[in-house]
Design a protein around this motif. Structure first.
Motif, PDB file in Angstrom:
ATOM      1  N   ILE A   1       0.632  -1.057   0.061  1.00 35.97           N
ATOM      2  CA  ILE A   1       0.112   0.328  -0.070  1.00 35.97           C
ATOM      3  C   ILE A   1       0.636   1.065  -0.271  1.00 35.97           C
ATOM      4  O   ILE A   1       1.780   1.549   1.084  1.00 35.97           O
ATOM      5  CB  ILE A   1      -0.750  -0.027   1.695  1.00 35.97           C
ATOM      6  CG1 ILE A   1      -1.855  -1.258   1.197  1.00 35.97           C
ATOM      7  CG2 ILE A   1      -2.100   1.351   1.388  1.00 35.97           C
ATOM      8  CD1 ILE A   1      -3.065  -1.268   2.522  1.00 35.97           C
ATOM      9  N   LYS A   2       0.640   2.416  -1.341  1.00 36.85           N
ATOM     10  CA  LYS A   2       1.615   3.404  -0.884  1.00 36.85           C
ATOM     11  C   LYS A   2       0.933   4.309   0.290  1.00 36.85           C
ATOM     12  O   LYS A   2       1.326   5.729   0.029  1.00 36.85           O
ATOM     13  CB  LYS A   2       1.668   3.594  -2.431  1.00 36.85           C
ATOM     14  CG  LYS A   2       2.647   5.071  -2.821  1.00 36.85           C
ATOM     15  CD  LYS A   2       3.142   4.885  -3.929  1.00 36.85           C
ATOM     16  CE  LYS A   2       4.076   6.728  -4.115  1.00 36.85           C
ATOM     17  NZ  LYS A   2       4.802   6.525  -3.433  1.00 36.85           N
ATOM     18  N   ALA A   3      -0.827   4.765  -0.563  1.00 39.59           N
ATOM     19  CA  ALA A   3      -1.238   5.412  -0.232  1.00 39.59           C
ATOM     20  C   ALA A   3      -1.668   6.143   1.141  1.00 39.59           C
ATOM     21  O   ALA A   3      -1.467   4.019   1.765  1.00 39.59           O
ATOM     22  CB  ALA A   3      -2.539   5.176  -0.657  1.00 39.59           C
ATOM     23  N   ARG A   4      -1.823   6.781   2.278  1.00 36.13           N
ATOM     24  CA  ARG A   4      -2.814   6.482   3.711  1.00 36.13           C
ATOM     25  C   ARG A   4      -3.252   6.987   4.163  1.00 36.13           C
ATOM     26  O   ARG A   4      -4.131   7.977   3.508  1.00 36.13           O
ATOM     27  CB  ARG A   4      -1.429   6.865   4.524  1.00 36.13           C
ATOM     28  CG  ARG A   4       0.690   6.699   4.407  1.00 36.13           C
ATOM     29  CD  ARG A   4      -0.073   4.893   4.862  1.00 36.13           C
ATOM     30  NE  ARG A   4       1.843   4.588   4.831  1.00 36.13           N
ATOM     31  CZ  ARG A   4       1.824   3.946   4.495  1.00 36.13           C
ATOM     32  NH1 ARG A   4       0.515   3.154   3.623  1.00 36.13           N
ATOM     33  NH2 ARG A   4       3.027   3.201   4.486  1.00 36.13           N
ATOM     34  N   ARG A   5      -4.281   6.309   5.147  1.00 35.72           N
ATOM     35  CA  ARG A   5      -5.528   7.081   5.708  1.00 35.72           C
ATOM     36  C   ARG A   5      -5.652   8.678   5.656  1.00 35.72           C
ATOM     37  O   ARG A   5      -4.286   9.210   6.372  1.00 35.72           O
ATOM     38  CB  ARG A   5      -5.916   6.476   6.648  1.00 35.72           C
ATOM     39  CG  ARG A   5      -7.018   6.922   7.481  1.00 35.72           C
ATOM     40  CD  ARG A   5      -7.575   5.938   8.927  1.00 35.72           C
ATOM     41  NE  ARG A   5      -9.103   6.495   8.961  1.00 35.72           N
ATOM     42  CZ  ARG A   5      -8.719   6.963  10.070  1.00 35.72           C
ATOM     43  NH1 ARG A   5      -7.598   7.470  10.354  1.00 35.72           N
ATOM     44  NH2 ARG A   5     -10.752   7.312  10.610  1.00 35.72           N
ATOM     45  N   GLY A   6      -5.968   8.899   4.970  1.00 41.03           N
ATOM     46  CA  GLY A   6      -6.436  10.535   5.166  1.00 41.03           C
ATOM     47  C   GLY A   6      -5.768  10.994   4.018  1.00 41.03           C
ATOM     48  O   GLY A   6      -6.172  13.096   3.726  1.00 41.03           O
ATOM     49  N   ASP A   7      -5.264  11.087   2.761  1.00 38.38           N
ATOM     50  CA  ASP A   7      -4.489  11.314   1.888  1.00 38.38           C
ATOM     51  C   ASP A   7      -5.672  12.023   1.287  1.00 38.38           C
ATOM     52  O   ASP A   7      -6.534  11.035   0.719  1.00 38.38           O
ATOM     53  CB  ASP A   7      -3.664  10.590   1.411  1.00 38.38           C
ATOM     54  CG  ASP A   7      -2.510   9.777   2.019  1.00 38.38           C
ATOM     55  OD1 ASP A   7      -1.965  10.509   2.966  1.00 38.38           O
ATOM     56  OD2 ASP A   7      -1.561   9.092   1.814  1.00 38.38           O
ATOM     57  N   LYS A   8      -5.129  13.056   0.310  1.00 37.62           N
ATOM     58  CA  LYS A   8      -6.367  13.323  -0.219  1.00 37.62           C
ATOM     59  C   LYS A   8      -5.546  12.433  -1.697  1.00 37.62           C
ATOM     60  O   LYS A   8      -4.429  13.220  -2.447  1.00 37.62           O
ATOM     61  CB  LYS A   8      -6.206  14.922  -0.402  1.00 37.62           C
ATOM     62  CG  LYS A   8      -7.041  15.028   0.542  1.00 37.62           C
ATOM     63  CD  LYS A   8      -7.980  15.717   1.065  1.00 37.62           C
ATOM     64  CE  LYS A   8      -8.775  15.949   2.187  1.00 37.62           C
ATOM     65  NZ  LYS A   8     -10.413  15.989   2.730  1.00 37.62           N
ATOM     66  N   VAL A   9      -6.486  12.384  -2.530  1.00 39.56           N
ATOM     67  CA  VAL A   9      -5.448  11.416  -4.403  1.00 39.56           C
ATOM     68  C   VAL A   9      -6.128  12.093  -4.861  1.00 39.56           C
ATOM     69  O   VAL A   9      -7.574  12.343  -5.167  1.00 39.56           O
ATOM     70  CB  VAL A   9      -5.484  10.066  -4.110  1.00 39.56           C
ATOM     71  CG1 VAL A   9      -4.968   9.867  -2.999  1.00 39.56           C
ATOM     72  CG2 VAL A   9      -7.267   9.985  -4.089  1.00 39.56           C
TER      73      VAL A   9
END
Length: 322
Positions: free
Chosen positions: A253-261
């Motif tokens: 997983i590269k994204a993290r919780r709370g990230d705006k994508v």
């Protein structure tokens, strides 16, 4: 030389000259002069009706000029009203319809000009009717322009929101088409490879080598980035407007919780974690917590031919990979 007048004398049986008294002569002269002045005065009064002073001529020209300008103003008001009417029609039948906004009724556009006579102060002039009409026409047009201006402001706001919504809706493949080995399983009833039962498959499985990049299919916020027993390494994205997407069985997983994508951002890599029998990406699309067929959301980067081929593959019978 004055005329000599005679009268017949019956006593002498002869004509006698009438003697004019001096007083009578003066009376006649005075009456003659008075009659002459009276005739001259009456003639002046009558004649003055047809001959105007320079000031009166200037006032008449100014009045005629004002009437001409009034006619031109009335024509321009009619043209402006016609243009505005066309804009109002497009506003109701195109702009507001496209952005799912209620049309504005004629009552709303023209309200506020009934009841009390607001133009009473214009009564009593020679051209009161003309002045009142053009004043009212200008007021009506001004009110309609205000209503239309507010409507267009609303349309601009809706357009910006629509643009934001269109960017947020999942609209691309989460794995590049060139990286796919095949489209393994579609949105339908499938035979589960581990549970050995028929189970409804709520998403689509994309087979690809481990480590193949996975991309966000629309703008949104990562609300979960975790490891679970069923989905292995999984990412959940909330796109707003009721849309959510799930990306399961990642190797990393590269994204993290709370990230705006944003659409196309890298969020992880294809893997074989969780309840899975082969390296693949399990992908789901939800609207208001109801799973939808993801194939209906690939209009962002598939040609009609590619879409048809993927649709055909999704309908093939067989078991899912998870």
């Amino acid at each position: 030389m004055a005329k000599v007048k005679y009268y017949y004398d019956a006593d002498t049986l002869s004509y006698r000259k009438i003697a004019v008294k001096k007083g009578d002569y003066y009376k006649k002269t005075v009456f003659g002069i008075l009659a002459l002045f009276l005739s001259a005065f009456i003639g002046f009064i009558v004649f003055s009706q047809f001959i105007m002073s320079p000031r009166e001529r200037a006032q008449k020209r100014e009045l005629e000029n004002l009437k001409l300008h009034y006619e031109l103003l009335s024509k321009r008001l009619q043209e402006s009203s016609s243009v505005l009417a066309q804009l109002q029609e497009r506003d109701n039948n195109i702009y507001r319809t496209y952005f799912e906004a209620n049309p504005i009724s004629d009552e709303q556009r023209k309200a506020g000009f009934g009841g009390v006579n607001r133009y009473k102060y214009l009564d009593g002039f020679d051209n009161s009717t003309m002045i009142t009409k053009v004043t009212k026409d200008i007021d009506v047009l001004s009110k309609q322009l205000v209503v239309q201006s507010k409507s267009l402001d609303e349309i601009v706001s809706l357009a910006k929101e629509k643009e934001k919504m269109l960017a947020s809706i999942p609209a691309i493949l989460p794995v590049k088409l060139a990286d796919l080995t095949r489209m393994a399983s579609g949105y339908k009833w499938r035979y589960h490879p581990i549970l050995k039962i028929r189970k409804f498959h709520k998403g689509m499985d994309f087979t690809a080598p481990i480590g193949t990049p996975i991309f966000a299919s629309g703008n949104g916020e990562v609300i979960r980035a975790e490891r679970s027993a069923t989905f292995g390494n999984v990412v959940y994205i909330d796109h707003g407007y009721g849309y959510k997407t799930i990306y399961a069985h990642m190797s990393k997983i590269k994204a993290r919780r709370g990230d705006k994508v944003k659409r196309g951002d890298l969020i992880g890599y294809v893997g074989n974690t969780g309840r899975s029998v082969s390296s693949h990406l399990h992908y789901e699309v939800h609207k208001n917590d109801v799973a939808l067929n993801p194939i209906n959301f690939y209009y962002g980067d598939l040609t009609p031919e590619e879409f048809a081929a993927m649709q055909e593959a999704a309908e093939e019978e067989g078991q899912s990979y998870d």
